[in-house]
Design an enzyme around this catalytic site. Sequence first.
Site, PDB file in Angstrom:
ATOM      1  N   GLU A 135     -14.982  67.811 -20.609  1.00 25.33           N
ATOM      2  CA  GLU A 135     -15.868  66.887 -19.882  1.00 25.33           C
ATOM      3  C   GLU A 135     -17.265  66.915 -20.494  1.00 25.33           C
ATOM      4  O   GLU A 135     -17.882  65.885 -20.728  1.00 25.33           O
ATOM      5  CB  GLU A 135     -15.921  67.278 -18.400  1.00 25.33           C
ATOM      6  CG  GLU A 135     -16.724  66.315 -17.538  1.00 25.33           C
ATOM      7  CD  GLU A 135     -16.721  66.683 -16.063  1.00 25.33           C
ATOM      8  OE1 GLU A 135     -16.148  67.745 -15.707  1.00 25.33           O
ATOM      9  OE2 GLU A 135     -17.297  65.926 -15.263  1.00 25.33           O
ATOM     10  N   ASP A 162     -25.439  63.133 -12.338  1.00 24.00           N
ATOM     11  CA  ASP A 162     -25.471  63.551 -10.940  1.00 24.00           C
ATOM     12  C   ASP A 162     -26.588  64.515 -10.543  1.00 24.00           C
ATOM     13  O   ASP A 162     -27.301  64.281  -9.589  1.00 24.00           O
ATOM     14  CB  ASP A 162     -24.135  64.205 -10.555  1.00 24.00           C
ATOM     15  CG  ASP A 162     -22.949  63.272 -10.768  1.00 24.00           C
ATOM     16  OD1 ASP A 162     -23.116  62.211 -11.398  1.00 24.00           O
ATOM     17  OD2 ASP A 162     -21.853  63.609 -10.314  1.00 24.00           O
TER      18      ASP A 162
HETATM   19  C1  GLC Z   1     -19.227  63.007 -12.754  1.00 19.50           C
HETATM   20  C2  GLC Z   1     -20.252  62.448 -13.720  1.00 19.50           C
HETATM   21  C3  GLC Z   1     -20.191  60.936 -13.719  1.00 19.50           C
HETATM   22  C4  GLC Z   1     -18.775  60.486 -14.040  1.00 19.50           C
HETATM   23  C5  GLC Z   1     -17.737  61.166 -13.143  1.00 19.50           C
HETATM   24  C6  GLC Z   1     -16.309  60.933 -13.599  1.00 19.50           C
HETATM   25  O1  GLC Z   1     -19.509  62.652 -11.445  1.00 19.50           O
HETATM   26  O2  GLC Z   1     -21.522  62.905 -13.421  1.00 19.50           O
HETATM   27  O3  GLC Z   1     -21.091  60.402 -14.632  1.00 19.50           O
HETATM   28  O4  GLC Z   1     -18.664  59.119 -13.940  1.00 19.50           O
HETATM   29  O5  GLC Z   1     -17.957  62.544 -13.114  1.00 19.50           O
HETATM   30  O6  GLC Z   1     -16.150  61.330 -14.928  1.00 19.50           O
END
Ligand code: GLC
Length: 424
Positions: A392, A163
């Site tokens: 995460e 992101d």
């Molecule tokens: C964030 C990450 C993305 C992922 C999402 C859900 O937005 O950057 O890559 O898919 O979270 O885990």
Amino acid sequence: MTQDMIDRAEATMRKNDRGHYTVPTHGLYPFQWNWDSALSALGFSRFDEDRAWTEVETLFAHQWDDGMVPHIIFHQHDDGYFPGPDVWGTGREVPTTGITQPAVAGYSVHQLYRRAQDRDAAERRARALLPKIHAWHEWFYRARDPEGTGLVAIIHPWESGRDNSVDWDAAFERVPTEGVMPFKRRDTQHANPEHRPTQAQYERYIWLVQHFRGLDWDNSKLHDASPFRIVDPGFNAILIRACSELADLARQLGENDIAAQSQAYAERGIAAMESLWSDKRGQYLCFDRVTAELVDNPSSGGLLASFAAIPAHRARAVAETIARWGEKVTYLVPSQDPESPDFDSLRYWRGPVWLVVNYMIANGLERAGETKVADRIVADSLRLIEESGFAEYYSPLDAEPCGGGSFTWTAAMVIEFLTRETQS
Ligand code: GLC
């Protein structure tokens, strides 16, 4: 020890299982995410084959008529996430976003097929998914590569899955913020704001969403109309790998047209990737289609390129770059070169380690015979879990767990690492 870790990973996945899809984590991400699901299916396949197929099938049940597979499917109402369905306004019965995410599914489905014990079910389910995945790939090359370069562009940073990478900073300067609706972020209520994208970035994320919505999410217009059009090597490598895996699968199922076209996409893509190579950085770089320039930034996106069958000398150079980064951090692979002035060990995709990226890089390097670096990546990944659980993402310096906890795809990758076979 190993079995205990697998058991804990499985329990984490079960906890986030909503029956026919999984949420990435409770709270922060309460819906289905595209590449999270494709990668999580790999984890499921080791302990619940049926459930693994269902994860991908649910994702493709929400494919758009033009072939696009959305990045989020809002299966149920939840106020805890912004931007929700009302901001996207895609007008679908089960709401979805209007952008996509890395095309991991083709790779995953081939793996599910190869691993399946129940061969009849695997054949039936793979056969049903094959044309849908192929339609997604066709959509990519039609809608995101209108000039036929062999590489596709993303039109929103969220499509990359990385992101707030430094890769987007310069291009983001061109995205305006005038007219952005007033909004209240929810992510910073679930996670430390210091570890998340900034407010200025969020305004631009939302500006792009509003802009595309104003064009009725018409994919024949969005690419050219976006002030943000970037060719990301990692994103393309995933698509290329998916095309070549799909070609293999199609051949086994006797679907020769899909096999031939998929193979052609993969070959053209690999050849075109060469234009993204940087000798100076020892890695691939992003290309900004608006300015027609390479983005001279060392992020993990350019290392992720090794997930595709890049030439052996390129894989060797990428492995050397990773080894060099590894001298500066305790845990590979940071999402930004630790020596870069923009490196931030805790802020999301600007430094931290993500196990999904580690998995794909290690997988690609192992296939290329770069086993030393691949083995270190796997070992570091497992040490992160031992130190800090299924987070995460993590600081590459001291394993500090960041973002959401009990994370589905992190758990899935642990299962993958611990049940690792020699890659083919
Ligand atoms: C964030 C990450 C993305 C992922 C999402 C859900 O937005 O950057 O890559 O898919 O979270 O885990």
